[in-house]
Scaffold this active site. Structure first.
Site, PDB file in Angstrom:
ATOM      1  N   TRP A 256      -7.147  30.353  44.482  1.00 54.14           N
ATOM      2  CA  TRP A 256      -8.454  30.828  44.957  1.00 54.14           C
ATOM      3  C   TRP A 256      -8.517  32.358  44.884  1.00 54.14           C
ATOM      4  O   TRP A 256      -9.560  32.941  44.628  1.00 54.14           O
ATOM      5  CB  TRP A 256      -8.673  30.374  46.405  1.00 54.14           C
ATOM      6  CG  TRP A 256     -10.007  30.791  46.970  1.00 54.14           C
ATOM      7  CD1 TRP A 256     -11.179  30.102  46.877  1.00 54.14           C
ATOM      8  CD2 TRP A 256     -10.300  31.981  47.706  1.00 54.14           C
ATOM      9  NE1 TRP A 256     -12.187  30.784  47.511  1.00 54.14           N
ATOM     10  CE2 TRP A 256     -11.677  31.946  48.027  1.00 54.14           C
ATOM     11  CE3 TRP A 256      -9.543  33.084  48.130  1.00 54.14           C
ATOM     12  CZ2 TRP A 256     -12.312  32.954  48.744  1.00 54.14           C
ATOM     13  CZ3 TRP A 256     -10.177  34.088  48.841  1.00 54.14           C
ATOM     14  CH2 TRP A 256     -11.543  34.015  49.138  1.00 54.14           C
ATOM     15  N   HIS A 257      -7.351  33.017  45.076  1.00 46.68           N
ATOM     16  CA  HIS A 257      -7.336  34.478  45.133  1.00 46.68           C
ATOM     17  C   HIS A 257      -7.506  35.155  43.788  1.00 46.68           C
ATOM     18  O   HIS A 257      -7.704  36.356  43.716  1.00 46.68           O
ATOM     19  CB  HIS A 257      -6.065  34.980  45.810  1.00 46.68           C
ATOM     20  CG  HIS A 257      -6.095  34.788  47.299  1.00 46.68           C
ATOM     21  ND1 HIS A 257      -5.750  33.610  47.898  1.00 46.68           N
ATOM     22  CD2 HIS A 257      -6.475  35.618  48.301  1.00 46.68           C
ATOM     23  CE1 HIS A 257      -5.896  33.721  49.201  1.00 46.68           C
ATOM     24  NE2 HIS A 257      -6.336  34.920  49.478  1.00 46.68           N
ATOM     25  N   GLY A 258      -7.410  34.390  42.712  1.00 46.65           N
ATOM     26  CA  GLY A 258      -7.630  35.003  41.416  1.00 46.65           C
ATOM     27  C   GLY A 258      -7.079  34.134  40.307  1.00 46.65           C
ATOM     28  O   GLY A 258      -6.141  33.371  40.516  1.00 46.65           O
TER      29      GLY A 258
END
Lengths: 474, 384
Positions: free
Chosen positions: A321-323
Site C-alpha cells: 500500500w505504501h508504494g
C-alpha cells in the site's frame, strides 16, 4: 494543494472559512464538496475525473446494497460490494501498480509489454480505501446509505483528509455529514490541533529532513558509522513529524468544520514492542486492514497457523500500500515476520525485560525498517545498513559528523522530547483546557503560543527552500 | 468565553495577514536578492489544465509575500539561535564572514567534468594554432577553500583543490597559473568580500601579479596605484541569501598613477573612458561598479602617455574568456596590452577563431571561479 503552504494559509483557508460560516447549514456540504474539488484540482486538474468517477460508482452501488438488503436479497447486495471493491482496486491497480507489475514481468521474462509512466493520482490510496469502506459498512449494517450525492461527495473529497489521511471510515462521520454543530469550543480545539500539526510539519519535519537528505546522498568518503545512525534517526523524525503533523492538521481542520476524525498517531516512538508500535503508528490504516481484511480472514480465531497466514497477507498488503516498489514489499514482510515472532514468544519475554531494553529493541527494529523504507533501490538500502553496522570499512566518526551533530543537537533534543507525551502533559498542566472556566491568563498564554508557532511557520514558508510532500507514493 | 477569544485571535492572524498580503503592491525586481520576482501569472484554460498556472501562482505568492525580507530575517535568527552554523548553504564564519558552501556534487557532476574536457580541447587547439598564442588558465578557488581558518568549528566543505588539480592536469604546465597558493599566501588580507561571492579588487590584484609574472610581465606595484575606498555600504549576493546580519563590506578601486587613456567599447558600440561606474554604487548590486556588470563583449584599447616606462606592449593583444570575477581583474591587464577583449560565453556565441584574427590576439586568459566554471553550461562555446 498542501496545508503547509502560503497559498493554503492565506488564500484557500480564509476564503473557505468565510463562505462556510456565512452559508446556511443546508448549503455547507455543497460548499465543502466544491472547495475540496478545487483543493484537489490545484495540483491534479485532470485526475479529478477519476475521483468523481469513484464517487459516483460507490454512491450508486451503496444505494443498491441498501436496496437489496431491505428486500432481503443478501447475495445481490454482496455482489454490489464485490463490484465496488473490484472497481476501486482496479483503479488503484492500474494507476499505482501497473508500471511496477509490468516492469517486473518484463524484466523477469525479458518481454516488452507497454508501461504508461502515469503520474500517480495524489491521494488515490486514501480515497479508494474510504469508498470501499462505505459499501462494506452498509452491507454489514454499520452505516446507512447516503441518499444525497453531494454529501457523499463531500465525504470522499473532504479536503482536510483527502491527500494524506487519516483514512476516515464512513461510519465514523456518517452522522456528522448530515448533522453537525460548529461551536467556538470545537473551533478552538481545531485551532490547537492545526497549529501543533503545522509546527510539526514545517518547523520539525522539514528541518530535520534537510539533514537526512544531506546524509543519505553523501559519498562513501564522507560517511561514518555514527553519521549513518544520525541520518536514519533524522529520517525517523522526519517521517513521523511530517505524517503525524499532516494528520493533526487534518483533525484540526475537521474540528473547525464540525467533523471529528479519530486519532491517527499515538506517540509511536515510546513503544516497547513492534506490536505496540503498530498500534500507535498510522492507526487509521491499521484499523482499516484489521476490519476489512484481517478479521474477515478469520483473524486469530482459527488457530495460530491460520493467524500467521493472515498476518502475512495483511503485512504484504500493508507494505505494498505504501508504494509500488519492492522495498515497500520487503518492508511489509519485515514487519510481518517480526510481528509473528513477537506473537509466538518474544512479547512475553519483552514484558519481563527492564523497559530500557524493550525500548531500545523497538527503536532499533523500527530504524532498520526505515532504512528499507527510505531507499527505493535495495542495493542502496543494504549499503546504508552496512554503513550503520560498520561493515563498509568507514570510521566510527569524522569531523563532519561532529559538525552535523552540534549544528542540529538542539533540534534533535527538542524532537526527542516532542516524540513523547511529556510536552502535551506539561501544556495541559500549566494551561489546562476547561470548557466552562477558562481564565484570561490561560487564553492569553495560549494565544501567544499559537502566534509564535504560526509566525515562525510563515517565516520558514516564505524562505522555503525545502518543503517536500512525502506521500506522493502512497 | 475563553475559547471565543482564541477563535477571534486566530481569525485576526489568518485574515490580517491575508488582507495585508492582498493589498501589497507586487515588486518586479528584488534589489536585495538581485533577481526578478515572479509576477502574477495569466489565467488561461491551457495553463490551468496543465497545472502551470497553479505552480506559477504559488511562486508568485511566495515571492511577493508581504514583509518578505523580514520573514527571512526571522528565519535566519531562529536558526542561529538553534546553533546552526550554516543556513541556505552559507557558513556564518568568523570575523563576520559569510562564506558560500558549494556541494561536492557541483564539482563531480558530469557538467563539471565535461567543462574540463572542453578546456583541454581548447588548450590543445590554441597550443597548435597556426601562429603562437600564449594561453593561461586562471581558475580562482572560492573563499570556502582559502579562508578555512575562518570556517565554523569542524566544518568540512568540499576541498576545491581536488577540482583545481583535475583542471591543472588536463592542460599543459605552461597554460596554468596556480591561484590556490597565490591566494592562500594572502588569506589574512581582505581578498574576498565578507558578504559577496566575488573576490575583492585587492584579491584580483594578487591574482594579476601571479598571472603577469607567468607571462613575463612585471606587474605594477602597490605604489603605482591610487587606491580609493569607493563604498562602505556594500551587501553582496551571499548576504541576500540569509538577510543582512553582518556589517556591510567596503569596495576599493585601483587606478594607476601613470596616465593611461582607455577607450572601452561594449557590444552595443557605446564607449567609456573608465572601468568604474559610479552610478552602480547607488543600486543594490554594487559589484556592477566594475566594468558595468555582465556584457557579452567588451574591448579596451589603451594609449599610454609618453612617460610610461613599465612593461607595456603595443604589439600584444589579449583575449579574456571569463566570468564576473574578471570585472575587477581586467582593469589591471589593460595597463600592459594594446587591447584587451573580454567575452562572456553565456552571451557571446560567435566564433572565437574569427575573434582571434580580427583582433590579432597574441595572448589568451581564461578566468573563472571554480564554482562558476563547474556549473557553467556555456564553457563548450569556447570551441566555437
Amino acid at each position: 494543494m498542501v496545508f503547509s503552504s502560503l497559498l493554503f494559509l492565506f488564500r484557500f483557508l480564509p476564503i473557505v472559512l468565510i463562505m462556510y460560516f456565512l452559508a446556511p447549514k443546508k448549503a455547507r456540504n455543497t460548499l465543502l464538496f466544491l472547495s475540496s474539488l478545487i483543493f484537489y484540482a490545484w495540483g491534479e486538474p485532470i485526475y479529478i475525473v477519476l475521483m468523481l468517477f469513484s464517487t459516483i460508482v460507490d454512491y450508486t452501488l451503496g444505494l443498491f446494497v441498501s436496496h437489496y438488503l431491505s428486500k432481503n436479497l443478501k447475495s445481490k447486495a454482496r455482489l454490489c460490494v464485490i463490484i465496488s471493491a473490484i472497481i476501486n482496486l482496479s483503479l488503484l491497480g492500474f494507476f499505482k501498480y501497473w508500471d511496477f507489475f509490468i516492469g517486473s514481468i518484463n524484466s523477469i521474462f525479458s518481454l516488452n509489454l507497454p508501461i504508461f509512466q502515469l503520474a500517480l493520482p495524489i491521494g488515490i490510496s486514501f480515497y479508494t480505501f474510504q469508498t470501499m469502506s462505505y459499501t462494506i459498512d452498509i452491507y454489514r449494517g454499520n452505516a446507512k446509505a447516503q441518499k444525497n450525492i453531494i454529501s457523499f461527495g463531500a465525504y470522499v473529497a473532504l479536503f482536510p483528509q483527502l491527500i494524506a489521511g487519516p483514512i476516515v471510515q464512513y461510519k465514523t462521520i456518517a452522522k456528522q455529514l448530515n448533522e453537525r454543530t460548529c461551536t467556538y469550543d470545537e473551533f478552538a480545539v481545531g485551532i490547537h490541533y492545526f497549529m501543533i500539526g503545522l509546527g510539526k510539519k514545517i518547523l520539525f519535519a522539514n528541518n530535520i529532513g534537510q539533514l537526512w537528505d544531506q546524509i543519505s546522498t553523501m559519498s562513501l568518503g564522507q560517511q561514518s558509522i555514527l553519521t549513518a545512525w544520525l541520518g536514519i534517526i533524522c529520517y525517523a523524525f522526519q517521517i513521523y513529524f511530517d505524517f503525524s503533523g499532516y494528520s493533526d492538521m487534518a483533525i484540526g481542520l475537521g474540528h473547525m468544520f464540525g467533523f471529528r476524525f479519530l486519532k491517527n498517531f499515538d506517540y509511536p516512538y515510546i513503544s516497547k514492542s513492534i506490536t505496540e508500535f503498530w498500534r500507535r503508528w498510522h492507526i487509521s490504516l491499521g484499523t482499516w486492514f484489521r476490519e476489512y481484511v484481517y478479521i474477515p480472514l478469520g483473524g486469530n480465531r482459527k488457530g495460530l497457523k491460520r493467524q500467521f497466514i493472515n498476518i502475512a497477507i495483511v503485512w504484504l498488503l500493508t507494505g505494498f500500500w505504501h508504494g509500488a516498489s519492492w522495498n515497500f514489499v520487503l518492508w511489509g514482510v519485515y514487519f510481518g515476520i517480526i510481528l509473528m515472532i513477537e506473537k509466538a514468544f518474544l512479547l512475553k519475554f519483552l514484558e519481563k525485560l527492564p523497559s530500557v531494553f524493550s525500548h531500545l529493541y523497538s527503536i532499533i527494529i523500527v530504524l532498520i525498517g526505515w532504512v528499507i523504507f527510505a531507499f527505493d533501490s535495495l542495493p542502496m538500502g543494504i549499503n546504508y545498513l552496512k554503513h550503520m553496522f560498520g561493515l563498509s570499512s568507514i570510521s566510527l566518526w569524522n569531523t563532519q559528523f561532529l559538525y552535523l551533530l552540534y549544528n542540529n543537537i538542539i533540534l534533535i533534543v527538542i524532537l526527542c522530547f516532542a516524540s513523547t507525551p511529556i510536552p502535551a502533559k506539561i501544556m495541559n498542566t500549566i494551561l489546562p483546557y476547561n470548557k466552562d472556566n477558562v481564565s484570561n491568563k490561560i487564553v492569553i498564554s495560549r494565544c501567544i503560543f499559537y502566534a509564535i508557532v504560526f509566525l515562525l511557520c510563515v517565516a520558514y514558508l516564505v524562505d522555503a527552500t525545502y518543503n517536500p510532500f512525502l506521500y506522493f507514493r502512497f | 468565553m475563553g475559547n471565543k477569544k482564541i477563535v477571534f485571535f486566530f481569525c485576526i492572524l489568518i485574515f490580517g495577514i491575508t488582507i495585508a498580503s492582498l493589498f501589497k503592491k507586487p515588486v518586479t525586481f528584488s534589489e536585495k536578492e538581485n533577481r526578478y520576482l515572479a509576477s502574477k501569472p495569466t489565467l488561461s484554460l491551457d495553463n490551468v489544465l496543465n497545472g502551470s498556472y497553479m505552480k506559477e501562482y504559488e511562486t508568485f505568492i511566495t515571492d511577493q509575500f508581504i514583509f518578505r525580507d523580514q520573514w527571512i530575517g526571522i528565519k535566519t535568527k531562529t536558526e542561529r539561535l538553534m546553533l546552526k552554523q550554516d543556513i541556505n548553504n552559507v557558513f556564518f564564519a568568523k570575523d563576520d564572514y559569510l562564506i558560500e558552501n558549494y556541494s561536492e556534487s557541483l564539482f563531480t557532476s558530469s557538467l563539471a567534468l565535461d567543462n574540463i574536457s572542453y578546456l583541454q580541447r581548447f588548450s590543445e587547439k590554441i597550443n597548435n594554432y597556426s601562429r603562437p598564442i600564449n594561453l593561461k588558465t586562471v581558475i580562482i578557488p572560492t573563499a570556502s577553500t582559502i579562508l578555512t581558518d575562518k570556517l565554523p568549528l569542524y566544518a568540512t566543505p568540499y576541498d576545491q583543490r581536488l577540482y583545481l588539480n583535475a583542471i591543472k592536469n588536463s592542460v599543459s604546465e605552461d597554460n596554468w597559473v596556480d591561484m590556490y597558493s597565490t591566494l592562500l599566501e594572502k588569506k589574512h588580507e581582505s581578498i574576498y568580500y565578507r558578504t559577496d561571492h566575488h573576490w575583492t579588487m585587492l584579491g584580483a590584484y594578487y591574482g594579476y601579479c601571479a598571472w603577469a609574472k607567468s607571462i613575463g610581465i612585471t606587474p605594477l606595484s602597490f605604489d603605482d596605484f591610487t587606491i580609493t575606498t569607493v563604498d562602505n555600504n556594500f551587501y553582496g549576493t551571499i548576504a541576500a541569501k540569509v538577510s543582512d546580519t553582518v556589517p556591510p563590506d567596503s569596495m576599493v578601486s585601483f587606478s594607476p598613477k601613470d596616465s593611461f587613456t582607455y577607450k572601452i567599447t561594449d557590444e552595443t558600440g557605446a564607449t567609456f573612458e573608465t572601468f568604474f561606474d559610479d552610478s552602480a554604487l547607488n543600486t543594490r548590486d554594487k559589484y556592477t561598479y566594475y566594468m558595468r556588470g555582465n556584457h557579452p563583449y567588451i574591448k579596451v584599447e589603451t594609449t599610454p602617455s609618453s612617460n610610461v616606462s613599465k612593461d607595456f606592449y603595443n604589439d600584444r593583444n589579449l583575449l579574456v574568456i571569463k566570468d564576473s570575477y574578471a570585472h575587477c581583474f581586467v582593469p589591471f591587464t589593460s595597463n600592459h596590452f594594446n587591447s584587451v577583449t573580454m567575452i562572456d560565453l553565456r552571451y557571446y556565441k560567435s566564433s572565437i577563431e574569427a575573434l582571434l584574427e580580427e583582433n590579432n590576439i597574441t595572448d589568451i586568459l581564461i578566468l573563472y571561479s571554480t564554482a562558476n566554471f563547474a556549473e557553467n553550461k556555456n564553457v563548450k562555446f569556447m570551441l566555437q
